[in-house]
Scaffold this motif. Structure first.
Motif, PDB file in Angstrom:
ATOM      1  N   CYS A 108       0.898  -1.349  -0.079  1.00  0.00           N
ATOM      2  CA  CYS A 108       0.090  -0.032   0.131  1.00  0.00           C
ATOM      3  C   CYS A 108       0.856   1.392   0.031  1.00  0.00           C
ATOM      4  O   CYS A 108       0.285   2.343   0.094  1.00  0.00           O
TER       5      CYS A 108
ATOM      6  N   GLN B  79      -4.664   0.453  -0.608  1.00  0.00           N
ATOM      7  CA  GLN B  79      -5.061   1.020   0.825  1.00  0.00           C
ATOM      8  C   GLN B  79      -6.522   0.572   0.769  1.00  0.00           C
ATOM      9  O   GLN B  79      -6.954   0.032   1.901  1.00  0.00           O
TER      10      GLN B  79
ATOM     11  N   LEU C  33      -1.326   2.547   5.447  1.00  0.00           N
ATOM     12  CA  LEU C  33      -2.902   2.799   5.207  1.00  0.00           C
ATOM     13  C   LEU C  33      -3.312   3.957   5.346  1.00  0.00           C
ATOM     14  O   LEU C  33      -4.242   4.325   4.708  1.00  0.00           O
TER      15      LEU C  33
END
Length: 520
Positions: A75, A82, A124
């Motif tokens: 991510c 994400q 994230l």
């Protein structure tokens, strides 16, 4: 071992942006499934006691670690991944379960696993406001035990995660400040940042892994009103560290209000009014604790720095006449103690607040460590007064009523311990007289009391001052045989104007600088 090798290969390949953009949801779901399986079944996982004692590494340790590395790498700079990972079933519950299980481990591989877990959360939330909101709400009830781990790099990643979730989001900052564990966490972070009290109170901001801890503390100072409650709960060393962090933040920004909320500024001002009398302890013999006076001096510097960068803060503090009164009263006391000290301490009779018009071997010998701490305090008090009276007639009147005008005029001579005090005194008098006929009249009615420091300070440079029959001050050259002995490298001015070394005097701040109070 094949599973571990596959995870290693996948993790490594995801360092490439092109691979991250093409990785499938199925692959990411499979990695999370492996984490869930390892955490739920406990296959080969060590007991808590084994984790705390740092016993042997197990294949499942390595496998779990590379699962988190894979998701972490997936991510990076990839919003699609994400979104996919945050939507995977129970992803946050699984990650926090991992962090809690290994929160007190000393096993090297398990520590690497929790580092990767926090880095996954950090990636994230990076640039993703929706994920920030989701993960922040998960962080709040678990914030205390997240700091149980003693590994500095892990703690730095937790600070990074919190910083990303709250920076620029006042709602999140206030929620964090309202957490029952907030003060405990901030005290822990301040302890982490604290160093040897005989040196700097804050560890080098560029010394990783602690820069994120600095950013986190700066975040919580920018909003709300937490200073007052913190000051009553933290220790003296933590208090000094907190004040140093404020100063660092204020010196590095153009707008003070962005780094220190008005509520927190008022709290600093209130604390300074209560503790500023401790500065007088610096006149005592060496050996007394200096924590309280040092904290008061730092608060004074914070007030000055804030007023120099923020007109909004200036207007706020100008309304507090008790702050101005405290400054004038303290300046009176410091000035009085300095004069009383002459002839009592040291070969030339100096204490911490005595003025030093020229540095000599004797004056250096008579100063103490507390004297060094007190250097600049007269100048800084005058700087604060100069700002508090700027275009504020009531404050201008108050200074006159407290005998502050003649007090400031008495500080217009050069003092080696208070560089640029002369210039700030001139600016303070200018601000006291601006638009104030009463103050102008008061000064015009002052009578000559004689000349100060004529015999040594002026004649050593070949000039002397005198008052003529009209009451005006004149300056003239001194015959060579009457001059005090000068060092061999010094020069004597040949004209009739008083001269001082060029490194001793700075330009007087102009009217343009009055509002911000800028100067050396």
């Amino acid at each position: 071992m094949d599973a571990i090798e596959n995870l290693k290969d996948l993790s490594e390949s995801l360092k490439s942006q092109s691979i991250r953009e093409t990785v499938s949801r199925h692959d990411l779901e499979d990695v999370l499934g492996q984490i869930a399986m390892l955490m739920s079944t406990g296959i080969d996982l060590p007991t808590l006691a084994e984790s705390q004692t740092g016993t042997k590494n197990r294949p499942s340790d390595i496998r779990l670690q590379f699962c988190y590395k894979t998701l972490r790498n997936a991510c990076v700079h990839c919003k699609n991944n994400q979104d996919i990972i945050i939507s995977l079933p129970s992803i946050l519950d699984i990650v926090f379960s991992t962090l809690e299980k290994f929160s007190q481990t000393t096993n090297e591989e398990e520590i690497k696993t929790v580092r990767c877990s926090v880095q996954l959360l950090g990636n994230l939330v990076a640039g993703h406001q929706l994920n920030q909101a989701k993960i922040f709400q998960k962080l709040l009830p678990n914030i205390r035990w997240l700091f149980d781990q003693t590994d500095e790099l892990y703690v730095s990643y937790v600070c990074m995660l919190l910083h990303t979730c709250i920076t620029g989001n006042n709602k999140h900052i206030v929620e964090l400040q309202s957490s029952p564990e907030f003060c405990t966490v901030i005290k822990y972070v301040l302890d982490l940042l604290h160093t040897d009290p005989d040196h700097d109170h804050v560890r080098d901001r560029d010394s990783l892994p602690l820069e994120w801890a600095l950013y986190l503390v700066q975040d919580v100072l920018s909003c709300g009103d937490i200073i007052e409650s913190l000051m009553h709960t933290i220790g003296s060393a933590q208090r000094l560290t907190l004040l140093d962090i404020m100063l660092n933040a204020l010196e590095d920004c153009d707008s003070a209000v962005d780094k220190l909320s008005l509520h927190n500024l008022v709290a600093i001002s209130d604390d300074f009014k209560k503790s500023c009398h401790t500065i007088l302890d610096l006149s005592q013999a060496a050996g007394l604790p200096l924590t309280e006076p040092m904290a008061a001096l730092k608060e004074l510097e914070i007030l000055i720095t804030t007023l120099a960068n923020c007109s909004q803060s200036l207007k706020c503090l100008q309304q507090d006449t008790s702050l101005l009164k405290s400054c004038i009263n303290l300046l009176h006391s410091v000035h009085s103690i300095g004069k009383e000290g002459e002839g009592q301490l040291g070969p030339d009779g100096f204490n911490a607040f005595s003025s030093v018009h020229k540095i000599t071997k004797k004056t250096l010998a008579s100063t103490t460590s507390s004297s060094n701490t007190a250097d600049g305090v007269k100048r800084d008090l005058i700087r604060l007064v100069a700002n508090l009276v700027y275009q504020h007639k009531d404050n201008q009147h108050l200074v006159r009523e407290m005998a502050g005008i003649e007090l400031i005029l008495d500080h217009t001579s050069i003092d080696e311990r208070n560089p640029y005090m002369t210039q700030w005194s001139v600016l303070a008098i200018r601000n006291l007289c601006e638009g104030n006929e009463e103050n102008k009249t008061f000064i015009s009615q002052l009578k000559h009391q004689g000349l100060a420091n004529n015999s040594k300070t002026l004649t050593q440079y070949g000039v002397e001052a005198d008052i003529n029959k009209d009451g005006k001050v004149t300056v003239k050259g001194v015959p060579h045989h009457s001059r005090h002995c000068l060092p061999h490298h010094s020069t004597v001015p040949t004209d009739t104007a008083a001269s001082t070394p060029t490194d001793t005097v700075a330009p007087v701040p102009t009217a343009k600088d009055n509002m911000k109070g800028k100067g050396q």
